[in-house]
Design a protein around this motif. Sequence first.
Motif, PDB file in Angstrom:
ATOM      1  N   GLN A  66      42.491  38.179  42.781  1.00  0.00           N
ATOM      2  CA  GLN A  66      42.400  39.638  42.894  1.00  0.00           C
ATOM      3  C   GLN A  66      43.808  40.245  42.898  1.00  0.00           C
ATOM      4  OE1 GLN A  66      40.660  40.847  46.609  1.00  0.00           O
ATOM      5  NE2 GLN A  66      40.616  42.998  46.067  1.00  0.00           N
ATOM      6  N   LYS A  70      45.550  42.642  39.889  1.00  0.00           N
ATOM      7  CA  LYS A  70      46.150  43.947  40.170  1.00  0.00           C
ATOM      8  C   LYS A  70      47.562  44.030  39.614  1.00  0.00           C
ATOM      9  CE  LYS A  70      43.457  45.226  44.202  1.00  0.00           C
ATOM     10  NZ  LYS A  70      43.471  45.555  45.631  1.00  0.00           N
ATOM     11  N   SER A  74      48.695  46.554  36.575  1.00  0.00           N
ATOM     12  CA  SER A  74      49.720  47.565  36.823  1.00  0.00           C
ATOM     13  C   SER A  74      50.732  47.634  35.684  1.00  0.00           C
ATOM     14  CB  SER A  74      50.453  47.270  38.137  1.00  0.00           C
ATOM     15  OG  SER A  74      51.401  46.216  37.962  1.00  0.00           O
TER      16      SER A  74
END
Length: 106
Positions: A66, A70, A74
């Motif tokens: 996870q 992310k 980004s």
Amino acid sequence: MRVTANRSQDMQALFCYIHKHIYCPAKLQAVEIAHHFNRTPDYIGPYFKRHVGITLRDYIRQYRNQLIKKRIESGSYRLKEIAAEFGLVDESHVLKLLRNENEGLV
């Protein structure tokens, strides 16, 4: 009531430990976690599964993946930087982890 409160504190401490050490794979081995909490490796895994519903290993994988996702989403991190941050061998290891998760193998 006190036993339940202690279990809750124990689980909170366990989650805090995992989140703190997610970037250091060696500290996330059952032997290391058990040693930190003065338990045996044979105790810590079943204890975690009994209270969370998934294995300790699966939780660590899901949490790490996870965080990796992310970072990728980004656009601020290169795969090489992500691999180094999480103590992984190289970029191909990052991709393998994510591919295995998408295929349901992790």
